[in-house]
Design an enzyme around this catalytic site. Sequence first.
Site, PDB file in Angstrom:
ATOM      1  CG  ASP A  41      -2.211  -0.717   1.008  1.00  0.00           C
ATOM      2  OD1 ASP A  41      -2.460  -1.120  -0.134  1.00  0.00           O
ATOM      3  OD2 ASP A  41      -2.961  -0.882   1.989  1.00  0.00           O
ATOM      4  CE  LYS A  63      -7.616   0.093  -1.195  1.00  0.00           C
ATOM      5  NZ  LYS A  63      -6.871  -1.102  -1.518  1.00  0.00           N
ATOM      6  CG  MET A 176      -8.163   6.650   6.525  1.00  0.00           C
ATOM      7  SD  MET A 176      -8.658   5.139   5.694  1.00  0.00           S
ATOM      8  CE  MET A 176      -9.889   4.511   6.841  1.00  0.00           C
TER       9      MET A 176
END
Length: 503
Positions: A41, A63, A176
């Site tokens: 990632d 991502k 996030m």
Amino acid sequence: MSEKEGTRGRVYLAGAGPGDPRLLTLRAAECIATADLIAVDALVSSQITAMFPRTTEVVFVGKRASAHSLPQEEINALLIAEARKGKSVLRLKGGDPFVFGRGGEEAQELMAAGIAVEIVPGISSAIAGPAYAGIPVTHRSFATSVTLDTAHESEGSTGIPWPALAQLDGTIVFMMGFANLGAIVRNLTDQGVPRSRPVAVISKATTPEQRTIRGTLHDIEELVTAASLATPALIVVGEVVQMHDVINWFETRPLFGKRIVVTRARQQASDLRRLFEDSGAAVVEFPTIEIGPPSSYVALDRSIDETWDWLIFTSANGVHSFFDRLFSKGKDVRSLSASRVAAVGEPTAAALRSHGLIADLVPEKFLSSALLPLLARDQKGIRTAVVRAAEGRDELIEELRSRGGDVLLAVAYETRAVVADPAALQDIDVVTFTSASTVDNYFSMVAKNEASVPLAVFASIGPVTSDAIKRHDRMPEIEAPQATVQSLHDAVVAHFGSLSGKR
């Protein structure tokens, strides 16, 4: 198990931790070392990706926000297909694979496809980020519960039960959710959470670029905007936030926020790097030299095979190279029993001790010429082998020969220039030098790009290295009082400590 099933590989769903590469678990490190393919990632530290074996196939499937290098369905298909080829596949994620990392979804798909799976937990940024900001997510005086939420999706689709969340007196950690900070504030206050409730936003948690902004639901948006915080960032809501000022251990380290360049050979850099990182610095490895074998072993073999009154070692590298050659010839330290041994500098003496040999003579100064007052004025009949690099100062050898001695220069290793990209030297605060060769090769590399390389403080390990810096029309602002990496580190710390004291 059928023969076909027995040929299938295994997928390891592993967490790489929150950013600090030293928080990588031992099991995750084992998986990295043995994987045939690593699907990694974007949030995995570059220092961790640098650990990937060169022979390992690496697929970047990171991502960030809405930017996906591979859709989730294609990631699942990749893991299954590669495992069916019999490969050991590592799916490496930032933080923990099961904390908002879609690890559960990937595990479901793999199990449904009959692929063997191992889950390797990682340290989640939800816990480590606040800890590095001095914020315990639970504390008997402030919070006995912690709730983890993601606010990554749009305001209307997070699915967060705001009324229930607002009733909690514990800590809330939003992951996030930086882009939705305004929505988080509005939803909490609309549900009756006091605007005086403490809030912290932690940017780039557990890295040397970490920044923590503390405020309340009333003013946190304004404070964050003024600070221009970078992503990724965590949002912590709760009374525990006030502990930041009490337990702010990470951001108060003496070199926190400083970018320090280490120019010594990569195989030598680890100790100095660790010292600087432990003091909070971001370390930029910019090796200007590499250590290699001598072009000829003739002289080194003579120092091993013949009998000498004195063996003089001028560096730890020379010690290690000498003993590597000694052992390769089927000998050990007993073959040196007829010789007295001198070491230039305590690090050299320590290297000798690591091989079972205690130096008879160690001068106070880390200079080979500092041995001269300690050796006999009359060298007639005295045989001396000086074990050192091909490059070096010849005062000791010349003086001993002038005194009538039989002196052998035993070249144990060579330092060679390497090519590095000066673009790595942006926004640096200190450049450290541990030898004259690191200085000369540094200036050789940056000469063509001098205009693009910012001025930084130069730190030298000792007077010989300082002289090399001066030959390039620069002055070393820092010089270590002793020629050791510990002393160099301490001198850098003292330099910035004195500057902060003047402010």
